[in-house]
Design a protein around this motif. Structure first.
Motif: not given
Length: 370
Positions: A287-290, A335
Motif C-alpha cells: 500500500s505504500h513506500r517508505r 510516503d
C-alpha cells in the motif's frame, strides 16, 4: 553473436574526445586539475589522441579516498585525462552492448535508474507472493579480469580497442586484493588471476553490467522467472512459492561460480512480499513506500556536518539548501512526509523556494525553518 571490429578509430577521433572531455568535466569544472587541463584543452587532447594512436598511452596512478555512507568504501579516482579516455570508450561501447541488456537491468543506463527500478519492483510485488532478494558478495573487488575481458571479446574483435580495454581493466588500484577461491582451484589460482575494478571509474559501472548480463539472461531464459530485476549487484526474483525461489537460489549460486562470483549468503534471502521489501534505500509495501531508516539517519548526520561547515564559514546556507532540496526530491518518492518534515523543521537552513508536499501543496513559511 556478431563481433564488431574497427572500433578503435571511433574512440580516438577528435569529436569523441572533445565530447568525452566535457562529459568528464560535468559538475567538476572548477576543480584545479580540470581547470588546468581545459586551459590548454586542444593541446592536451591532441597529445592524448597521439598517445592512443601510437600505443604510447599508459594510465596514471589513482587518487584514493574513503567514503563512509551508506557504508565504508575506498574510492579510487583516475587522473582526469584517463577519465576522458573512459568516457570516450563508454560512448562507443555502450550503444553496442545496450541491445544485449535486458530491460529490467536498471543501473547506470540512460532512461533507467533507482526510481524506475523501485517502481518496477512494486509492480512485481503486486503480482507475486514471495521474493528472493539477492546480492553478489564483494562484487566489484571480485570481478575476474579474464572473465570480463572474455565477455567483452565475445562482442569485440578490434585488437587495438581490446588492448586499450585490457590496460583499463588491469590498472592496479589501492586496496586491490586477490579474488575468491573456487572448487578446482590450486593454492595459487587466486593470486594468478587478477581481480577487481576500482569504485569511481566511469568504465567500472559499464563493465559491471557486462559482467552480470549473462546472469540476467540465465534467470529470464533458463529459469523462466517472470518477475526479475537487477540494479548493479542487487537483484530481486519474484515467485509463487518459497520452494521455487529456494531452488532458483541454488541455480543462481551455481551459475555465478562460472563467472567466478559468489552470492552473499547473509543477504540472499527468501521471504513473503507482505513483510516489506528493502530495496535501494526504500522499503516497499503493498500500500505504500517508505524511506529506509538508514537513509533518514544518514541525512540527519549530513545536516549536522553542514551545520558545522556553515558555522566555520566553509559552506553557505544557499549551498546547503540546494543539497537539502536534492534530498527532498528523492524523499518525495516515498510516503515519508511526516518524518521528513520533522527532520527539516529541526534544520537551521532556509530554502529559497517553498517545498512541495505530496499532492502539490507548498510548505508554509512556518513549516520550513527560518
Amino acid at each position: 553473436m556478431r563481433r564488431r571490429g574497427d572500433l578503435f578509430p571511433r574512440v580516438v577521433r577528435w569529436p569523441t574526445l572533445v565530447r568525452a572531455a566535457h562529459s568528464a568535466a560535468h559538475r567538476k569544472r572548477w576543480r584545479p586539475n580540470v581547470l588546468a587541463f581545459h586551459a590548454r584543452l586542444e593541446e592536451n587532447l591532441l597529445e592524448l589522441q597521439r598517445e592512443l594512436e601510437t600505443g604510447a598511452y599508459a594510465p596514471g596512478p589513482f587518487r584514493s579516498f574513503e567514503i563512509f555512507q551508506p557504508k565504508r568504501r575506498l574510492i579510487s579516482a583516475a587522473p582526469y585525462r584517463d577519465r576522458i579516455v573512459h568516457h570516450a570508450v563508454c560512448a562507443v561501447l555502450e550503444p553496442l552492448f545496450e541491445p544485449t541488456f535486458i530491460d529490467d537491468s536498471h543501473a547506470c543506463r540512460r532512461g533507467h535508474g533507482v526510481h524506475r527500478a523501485v517502481a518496477r519492483a512494486e509492480q512485481f510485488q503486486a503480482r507475486f507472493e514471495w521474493v528472493l532478494k539477492g546480492d553478489v558478495a564483494a562484487f566489484f573487488p571480485s570481478i575476474d579480469h579474464g572473465v570480463l575481458l572474455g565477455l567483452l571479446g565475445r562482442k569485440l574483435k578490434c585488437p587495438r580497442l581490446l588492448r586499450l580495454l585490457t590496460q583499463i581493466v588491469s590498472q592496479p588500484y589501492p586496496g586491490q586484493r586477490p579474488g575468491p577461491s573456487f572448487a578446482g582451484d590450486t593454492l595459487w589460482t587466486r593470486f594468478e588471476r587478477p581481480c577487481g575494478l576500482p569504485l569511481g571509474n566511469q568504465t567500472s559501472q559499464f563493465f559491471g553490467n557486462v559482467m552480470l548480463n549473462p546472469l540476467d539472461h540465465f534467470v529470464k531464459e533458463q529459469l523462466r522467472c517472470r518477475g526479475y530485476l537487477r540494479y548493479a549487484d542487487d537483484f530481486l526474483l519474484f515467485g509463487e512459492s518459497a520452494g521455487q525461489l529456494g531452488a532458483w537460489r541454488g541455480a543462481i549460486r551455481k551459475f555465478l561460480r562460472g563467472l567466478r562470483l559468489r552470492l552473499n549468503e547473509h543477504k540472499t534471502v527468501v521471504f513473503p512480499v507482505n513483510q516489506g521489501i528493502p530495496f535501494l534505500g526504500f522499503k516497499l509495501f503493498w500500500s505504500h513506500r517508505r524511506l529506509s531508516r538508514g537513509n533518514l539517519r544518514r541525512f540527519q548526520r549530513r545536516l549536522a556536518r553542514w551545520r558545522e561547515r556553515v558555522a566555520a564559514g566553509r559552506m553557505t546556507q544557499a549551498e546547503v539548501s540546494e543539497r537539502v532540496r536534492a534530498w527532498w526530491g528523492h524523499a518525495q518518492h516515498a510516503d515519508c512526509w511526516r518524518i521528513a518534515s520533522q527532520i527539516l523543521d529541526r534544520s537551521p537552513f532556509q530554502s529559497p523556494e517553498p517545498f512541495q508536499k505530496p499532492g502539490g501543496d507548498s510548505l508554509s513559511s512556518d513549516e520550513w525553518p527560518s
